[in-house]
Write a protein that holds these residues in place. Structure first.
Motif, PDB file in Angstrom:
ATOM      1  N   ASP A 472      32.314  29.186 -42.682  1.00 58.53           N
ATOM      2  CA  ASP A 472      33.779  30.130 -42.354  1.00 58.53           C
ATOM      3  C   ASP A 472      34.145  30.696 -42.694  1.00 58.53           C
ATOM      4  O   ASP A 472      34.023  31.575 -43.747  1.00 58.53           O
ATOM      5  CB  ASP A 472      35.100  28.603 -41.973  1.00 58.53           C
ATOM      6  N   VAL A 473      35.309  31.081 -41.889  1.00 58.57           N
ATOM      7  CA  VAL A 473      36.190  32.904 -42.335  1.00 58.57           C
ATOM      8  C   VAL A 473      36.717  32.522 -43.975  1.00 58.57           C
ATOM      9  O   VAL A 473      36.632  33.484 -44.441  1.00 58.57           O
ATOM     10  CB  VAL A 473      36.971  33.159 -41.736  1.00 58.57           C
ATOM     11  N   ALA A 474      37.819  31.617 -44.550  1.00 62.04           N
ATOM     12  CA  ALA A 474      38.063  31.091 -45.513  1.00 62.04           C
ATOM     13  C   ALA A 474      36.911  30.660 -46.291  1.00 62.04           C
ATOM     14  O   ALA A 474      37.359  31.159 -47.998  1.00 62.04           O
ATOM     15  CB  ALA A 474      38.808  30.515 -45.040  1.00 62.04           C
ATOM     16  N   THR A 475      36.227  30.187 -46.381  1.00 69.16           N
ATOM     17  CA  THR A 475      35.488  29.549 -47.644  1.00 69.16           C
ATOM     18  C   THR A 475      34.078  30.768 -47.827  1.00 69.16           C
ATOM     19  O   THR A 475      33.518  30.478 -48.839  1.00 69.16           O
ATOM     20  CB  THR A 475      34.859  28.203 -47.178  1.00 69.16           C
ATOM     21  N   GLY A 476      33.712  31.609 -46.167  1.00 68.68           N
ATOM     22  CA  GLY A 476      32.546  32.180 -46.937  1.00 68.68           C
ATOM     23  C   GLY A 476      31.425  31.663 -45.993  1.00 68.68           C
ATOM     24  O   GLY A 476      31.586  30.861 -45.171  1.00 68.68           O
ATOM     25  N   GLN A 483      17.026  30.092 -37.406  1.00 71.14           N
ATOM     26  CA  GLN A 483      17.150  30.447 -35.960  1.00 71.14           C
ATOM     27  C   GLN A 483      17.308  29.714 -34.481  1.00 71.14           C
ATOM     28  O   GLN A 483      17.297  29.138 -34.596  1.00 71.14           O
ATOM     29  CB  GLN A 483      16.596  32.049 -35.460  1.00 71.14           C
ATOM     30  N   ALA A 484      18.706  30.682 -33.857  1.00 72.72           N
ATOM     31  CA  ALA A 484      18.390  30.155 -32.606  1.00 72.72           C
ATOM     32  C   ALA A 484      19.377  31.218 -31.765  1.00 72.72           C
ATOM     33  O   ALA A 484      18.854  32.593 -31.981  1.00 72.72           O
ATOM     34  CB  ALA A 484      20.826  29.387 -32.763  1.00 72.72           C
ATOM     35  N   THR A 485      19.231  30.188 -30.045  1.00 76.87           N
ATOM     36  CA  THR A 485      19.047  31.247 -29.444  1.00 76.87           C
ATOM     37  C   THR A 485      20.747  31.568 -28.787  1.00 76.87           C
ATOM     38  O   THR A 485      21.315  29.850 -28.573  1.00 76.87           O
ATOM     39  CB  THR A 485      17.913  31.569 -27.898  1.00 76.87           C
ATOM     40  N   VAL A 486      20.454  33.452 -28.391  1.00 71.82           N
ATOM     41  CA  VAL A 486      22.558  33.388 -28.353  1.00 71.82           C
ATOM     42  C   VAL A 486      22.501  33.049 -27.175  1.00 71.82           C
ATOM     43  O   VAL A 486      21.707  33.806 -25.694  1.00 71.82           O
ATOM     44  CB  VAL A 486      23.227  34.919 -28.237  1.00 71.82           C
ATOM     45  N   SER A 487      23.153  32.235 -26.412  1.00 67.04           N
ATOM     46  CA  SER A 487      23.641  31.497 -25.120  1.00 67.04           C
ATOM     47  C   SER A 487      24.268  31.833 -24.715  1.00 67.04           C
ATOM     48  O   SER A 487      24.222  32.795 -23.086  1.00 67.04           O
ATOM     49  CB  SER A 487      22.803  30.113 -24.917  1.00 67.04           C
ATOM     50  N   LYS A 488      25.703  32.455 -25.108  1.00 68.59           N
ATOM     51  CA  LYS A 488      27.264  33.049 -24.806  1.00 68.59           C
ATOM     52  C   LYS A 488      27.825  33.262 -25.545  1.00 68.59           C
ATOM     53  O   LYS A 488      27.492  32.713 -27.117  1.00 68.59           O
ATOM     54  CB  LYS A 488      27.994  32.062 -23.887  1.00 68.59           C
ATOM     55  N   LEU A 489      27.792  34.993 -25.855  1.00 68.91           N
ATOM     56  CA  LEU A 489      28.768  35.241 -27.092  1.00 68.91           C
ATOM     57  C   LEU A 489      30.149  35.669 -26.855  1.00 68.91           C
ATOM     58  O   LEU A 489      30.775  35.402 -25.842  1.00 68.91           O
ATOM     59  CB  LEU A 489      28.084  37.068 -27.032  1.00 68.91           C
ATOM     60  N   LEU A 490      30.426  35.098 -28.180  1.00 65.93           N
ATOM     61  CA  LEU A 490      31.708  34.213 -27.857  1.00 65.93           C
ATOM     62  C   LEU A 490      32.464  35.096 -28.906  1.00 65.93           C
ATOM     63  O   LEU A 490      32.184  36.221 -29.261  1.00 65.93           O
ATOM     64  CB  LEU A 490      32.191  33.268 -28.518  1.00 65.93           C
ATOM     65  N   CYS A 491      34.200  35.513 -28.550  1.00 69.01           N
ATOM     66  CA  CYS A 491      34.568  36.076 -29.840  1.00 69.01           C
ATOM     67  C   CYS A 491      34.408  35.731 -30.950  1.00 69.01           C
ATOM     68  O   CYS A 491      34.092  34.856 -31.057  1.00 69.01           O
ATOM     69  CB  CYS A 491      36.302  35.556 -29.178  1.00 69.01           C
ATOM     70  N   PRO A 492      34.067  36.830 -32.057  1.00 69.11           N
ATOM     71  CA  PRO A 492      33.451  36.111 -33.381  1.00 69.11           C
ATOM     72  C   PRO A 492      34.548  35.587 -34.180  1.00 69.11           C
ATOM     73  O   PRO A 492      34.246  34.924 -35.299  1.00 69.11           O
ATOM     74  CB  PRO A 492      33.942  38.201 -34.390  1.00 69.11           C
ATOM     75  N   LEU A 493      35.675  35.848 -34.237  1.00 68.03           N
ATOM     76  CA  LEU A 493      36.967  34.613 -34.492  1.00 68.03           C
ATOM     77  C   LEU A 493      37.361  34.025 -33.199  1.00 68.03           C
ATOM     78  O   LEU A 493      37.404  33.581 -32.656  1.00 68.03           O
ATOM     79  CB  LEU A 493      38.147  35.082 -35.266  1.00 68.03           C
ATOM     80  N   PRO A 494      36.729  32.278 -34.167  1.00 69.35           N
ATOM     81  CA  PRO A 494      37.714  30.945 -33.048  1.00 69.35           C
ATOM     82  C   PRO A 494      39.435  31.090 -33.111  1.00 69.35           C
ATOM     83  O   PRO A 494      39.618  30.684 -31.626  1.00 69.35           O
ATOM     84  CB  PRO A 494      36.893  29.922 -33.286  1.00 69.35           C
ATOM     85  N   PRO A 528      48.894  35.031 -30.793  1.00 70.74           N
ATOM     86  CA  PRO A 528      46.728  34.433 -31.799  1.00 70.74           C
ATOM     87  C   PRO A 528      46.384  34.047 -30.307  1.00 70.74           C
ATOM     88  O   PRO A 528      44.649  34.444 -29.616  1.00 70.74           O
ATOM     89  CB  PRO A 528      47.010  32.377 -31.678  1.00 70.74           C
ATOM     90  N   ASP A 529      47.021  33.462 -28.882  1.00 72.70           N
ATOM     91  CA  ASP A 529      46.390  33.986 -27.486  1.00 72.70           C
ATOM     92  C   ASP A 529      46.163  34.944 -26.906  1.00 72.70           C
ATOM     93  O   ASP A 529      45.247  34.954 -25.974  1.00 72.70           O
ATOM     94  CB  ASP A 529      46.950  32.741 -27.107  1.00 72.70           C
ATOM     95  N   ALA A 530      46.158  35.574 -27.523  1.00 74.68           N
ATOM     96  CA  ALA A 530      46.238  37.126 -27.009  1.00 74.68           C
ATOM     97  C   ALA A 530      44.560  37.285 -27.644  1.00 74.68           C
ATOM     98  O   ALA A 530      43.892  38.530 -26.289  1.00 74.68           O
ATOM     99  CB  ALA A 530      46.957  38.595 -28.227  1.00 74.68           C
ATOM    100  N   LEU A 531      44.059  36.734 -28.601  1.00 72.91           N
ATOM    101  CA  LEU A 531      42.936  36.908 -28.823  1.00 72.91           C
ATOM    102  C   LEU A 531      41.643  36.684 -27.519  1.00 72.91           C
ATOM    103  O   LEU A 531      41.596  35.852 -26.682  1.00 72.91           O
ATOM    104  CB  LEU A 531      42.131  36.101 -29.892  1.00 72.91           C
ATOM    105  N   THR A 532      40.727  37.581 -27.180  1.00 72.41           N
ATOM    106  CA  THR A 532      39.417  37.243 -26.463  1.00 72.41           C
ATOM    107  C   THR A 532      38.225  38.144 -27.254  1.00 72.41           C
ATOM    108  O   THR A 532      38.745  38.375 -27.921  1.00 72.41           O
ATOM    109  CB  THR A 532      40.080  37.429 -24.963  1.00 72.41           C
ATOM    110  N   GLY A 533      36.926  37.877 -25.869  1.00 74.38           N
ATOM    111  CA  GLY A 533      35.541  37.453 -26.166  1.00 74.38           C
ATOM    112  C   GLY A 533      35.280  39.517 -26.060  1.00 74.38           C
ATOM    113  O   GLY A 533      36.221  40.100 -25.730  1.00 74.38           O
ATOM    114  N   PRO A 534      34.269  39.620 -26.492  1.00 74.14           N
ATOM    115  CA  PRO A 534      33.357  40.658 -25.697  1.00 74.14           C
ATOM    116  C   PRO A 534      33.904  41.217 -24.795  1.00 74.14           C
ATOM    117  O   PRO A 534      33.396  42.582 -24.226  1.00 74.14           O
ATOM    118  CB  PRO A 534      32.672  41.654 -27.326  1.00 74.14           C
ATOM    119  N   ILE A 535      33.046  40.649 -24.020  1.00 75.04           N
ATOM    120  CA  ILE A 535      32.254  40.358 -22.714  1.00 75.04           C
ATOM    121  C   ILE A 535      33.408  39.776 -21.351  1.00 75.04           C
ATOM    122  O   ILE A 535      33.137  39.881 -20.737  1.00 75.04           O
ATOM    123  CB  ILE A 535      30.852  40.346 -22.722  1.00 75.04           C
ATOM    124  N   ASP A 536      34.494  38.959 -22.454  1.00 76.81           N
ATOM    125  CA  ASP A 536      35.197  37.399 -21.504  1.00 76.81           C
ATOM    126  C   ASP A 536      35.795  39.273 -20.385  1.00 76.81           C
ATOM    127  O   ASP A 536      35.748  40.603 -20.819  1.00 76.81           O
ATOM    128  CB  ASP A 536      36.010  36.919 -22.058  1.00 76.81           C
TER     129      ASP A 536
END
Length: 710
Positions: A472-476, A483-494, A528-536
């Motif tokens: 994760d972001v805190a630990t690296g 490998q995995a297939t992207v089904s839905k692109l999300l915001c890069p930060l949870p 924090p709740d203002a955050l949303t994804g790139p295609i949302d």
């Protein structure tokens, strides 16, 4: 001081002038007749006060050595640094010190003070140093008490009663305090030609208890001896102990922390016996006192505020003295400037022998240097602090190098190490293997972090295969090899703890808004709740739809907890860069009488901070001030600029936001928008229901968000 019939010798060692304690164990033989001496008796070594001023001046003269180039600059500089460091505490081990002291300052008001061996004379010098001493004493001992006495012709004059604070100590005379004094400890004496010291009395007293007798040989010596006593002494237990105490063991002291009261009817205070309408009520006996800190006159409980105790904290846990840095250590660390004030250090010269002798000799010298340094760091710092040959002084904890002025300032004023504080909760590395970090849902319904191997159009990421990352972001992050297939692109930060935004950071934007550039960046935040994804889709509340605007921005994501970051070191705390849209409801922002000039509310609704599609590491974008980006609304170009138009750079923004403030890993920073926002278009270019806002930043990718009116 009274006249003395004893002669005093002129062959004493200068060592006694700088020693605080009389070390002679020879008792004065009062029963022996004057002028008689046993033939086998060894001549007594004279005490410090028994030497003449001529001998003292000769012995204490400082020798200045010439350097190899014939100059004396380096030697003079070393002497100056030694003078500055002389006042540093000789012992900074973590033992308990007395933070509540009762001091009596006795001033000589006799005719001897008219002598002019000090300029302009002794009396004026004494008054000036007394004022400086009182100020310094209460700065170092905020909850202590002091009384000032004056003596002349066998008469003692009370200048000030035993009181707390500089203003009370220097105020007009009041009635004598009832506190009893069992013993007075004298620290310094002035040498006088008219009234030489009573040698027998001083020698007799020097063996009776632990008082210190030091002779002030000149004006500067008197000042140093006075100010040296402002540091609280070590508390030494006189009770027998059955076991050795631990280093952290300390005696308990009972204190009260009363609250201030305001009364409608005057009542009598216990400290002065006068009627007042306010004060502080003792926590134990409820007696009223006028001011704090003070000892309750009724129950003798020490009453003070928590702020008073906090100011004495550094006496309980002093900052350890820093060690002198040799030229070899300076070359090893490669320090070029002071960590505190950034002043340049002298550049170490390279020894010609460094390149000779082969690898074995080099390793041998390196090991020997480490051993010598370790021995130096482990030594007790109870010795006098010396000047460093390299003009560097190293903190034992963080190994940062400081100049002599920062050394003195940090130990006598700040009581903290800036190098240690700047390394607040650092994590070695937070980026890991995620050069183009994305977050997505896979076909199995689980959420993963992934790494894009190259810049990919946002709408083409879904359906593609990416490398799966763990962490994760805190630990690296680390590659899993899967490998995995992207089904839905999300915001890069949870999630994020805060979204920090910079306003008015582009020159052309300031021009189109007809606003002057402030001295410091304009800062506002989003929740924090203002955050949303790139295609949302961005939900728009009905009351935010009339003047809805876009602001394309280069966005920074912090990768490590940091505080007080320097601009030169800012990039080591950045996880990467992404694209952001500072969605704004202008009707809650403008005019100023609507918002009070505040930006936050108009920009803080849920979903008003879309970011993505990926967080690109600083290794991919080494210089964020050379990026181009474009904002489009339904395919129409609205903003087109480069980050070279920024007023404050990314590094300067991180330095400003972290000043005195902790930036946690995962903090999002929107760095400002360029010219071309809908507010300043003619006609206005506000977005409508169903409009698609696309923001592209070179090297990162695009946000593609649809505005959805509720």
């Amino acid at each position: 001081m009274a006249d003395s019939d004893y002669e005093y010798m002129e062959d004493a060692s200068d060592d006694e002038y700088i020693e605080g304690r009389a070390r002679s164990s020879t008792r004065v033989q009062t029963s022996q007749a004057p002028g008689k001496r046993r033939t086998h008796e060894k001549p007594r070594k004279p005490q410090a006060w028994e030497t003449s001023r001529t001998v003292a001046a000769t012995v204490t003269a400082t020798t200045i050595q010439e350097a190899e180039d014939g100059t004396i600059q380096q030697s003079v500089q070393e002497r100056e640094e030694e003078r500055k460091r002389k006042r540093l505490r000789k012992d900074t081990k973590p033992f308990q010190r007395g933070i509540i002291r009762h001091v009596t300052l006795i001033l000589d008001l006799s005719e001897a003070m008219l002598e002019k061996d000090m300029r302009p004379n002794r009396y004026i010098t004494m008054i000036k140093y007394t004022q400086e001493y009182v100020r310094e004493f209460f700065e170092q001992n905020p909850i202590s008490q002091m009384s000032v006495l004056g003596m002349h012709d066998g008469i003692c004059i009370r200048v000030s009663e035993l009181s707390v604070g500089q203003s009370n100590t220097l105020s007009h005379a009041k009635s004598w305090n009832s506190r009893s004094h069992h013993r007075l400890r004298f620290s310094a004496f002035l040498r006088s030609r008219r009234y030489p010291p009573d040698n027998q009395s001083l020698r007799a007293r020097s063996h009776s208890h632990e008082s210190e007798y030091v002779v002030a040989t000149d004006q500067e010596s008197l000042r140093e001896l006075l100010l040296a006593t402002t540091t609280p002494p070590v508390i030494r237990s006189t009770q027998p102990t059955t076991a050795a105490p631990t280093e952290s063991a300390a005696a308990l002291m009972m204190m009260g922390f009363p609250s201030r009261v305001v009364e409608d009817v005057p009542t009598m205070c216990a400290c002065h016996g006068v009627l007042t309408r306010g004060g502080y009520t003792c926590s134990r006996c409820s007696a009223k006192v006028c001011s704090l800190p003070v000892t309750c006159p009724s129950c003798q409980l020490t009453l003070l505020l928590s702020t008073h105790l906090a100011r004495s904290y550094h006496h309980l846990f002093p900052l350890r003295n820093w060690v002198e840095v040799s030229w070899a250590r300076a070359r090893e660390k490669g320090s070029r400037e002071c960590v505190g004030c950034l002043s340049a250090f002298p550049i170490p010269s390279e020894y010609s022998s460094d390149s000779k002798g082969g690898q074995n000799d080099e390793n041998h010298h390196e090991k020997a240097g480490r051993a010598a340094r370790q021995q130096q760091m482990d030594k007790e710092d109870s010795e006098e602090q010396k000047a460093s040959e390299s003009s560097r002084y190293e903190c034992r904890a963080c190994e940062s190098h400081f100049c002599v002025d920062c050394d003195v300032f940090c130990h006598m004023v700040l009581h903290n190490c800036p190098g240690c504080l700047s390394q607040f909760n650092q994590i070695p590395e937070a980026q890991g293997d995620g050069d183009r970090l994305i977050r997505f849902s896979a076909d199995d319904g689980k959420t993963y972090y992934g790494n894009l191997t190259k810049e990919t159009p946002t709408l083409e990421i879904e359906g593609s295969k990416v490398e799966v990352l763990s962490g994760d972001v805190a630990t690296g992050f680390n590659k899993t090899g899967e490998q995995a297939t992207v089904s839905k692109l999300l915001c890069p930060l949870p999630r994020t703890n805060i979204v920090m935004c910079i306003g008015l950071n582009y020159r052309h934007h300031a021009e189109e808004a007809n606003l002057s550039i402030p001295k410091f960046p304009t800062v506002f935040t989003k929740p924090p709740d203002a955050l949303t994804g790139p295609i949302d889709a961005v939900p728009i509340h009905p009351e935010c739809q009339s003047m809805l605007d876009y602001e394309g921005e280069l966005t920074v994501v912090i990768g490590k907890d940091c505080k007080n970051v320097k601009a030169s070191n800012a990039f080591s705390y950045i996880l990467g860069y992404t694209v952001g849209n500072d969605v704004s409801a202008r009707n809650f922002q403008l005019p100023a009488d609507v918002s009070g000039g505040q930006f936050g509310y108009a920009k803080s609704f849920d979903g008003f901070a879309p970011i993505g599609p990926a967080i690109v590491s600083t290794s991919i974008i080494p210089d964020p001030q050379k990026l181009k980006y474009t904002t489009k609304v339904n395919g129409e170009v609205r903003q087109q600029t480069g980050t070279d138009d920024m007023i404050w750079t990314i590094a300067q923004i991180v330095e400003h936001l972290s000043r005195g403030t902790t930036l946690r890993a995962g903090t999002v920073i929107m760095t400002g928008t360029p010219s071309g926002v809908g507010l300043f278009m003619n006609p206005k270019g506000f977005v409508k229901d169903g409009d698609i806002v696309e923001i592209y930043v070179e090297g990162i990718g695009s946000l593609v968000n649809k505005m959805k009116f509720e």
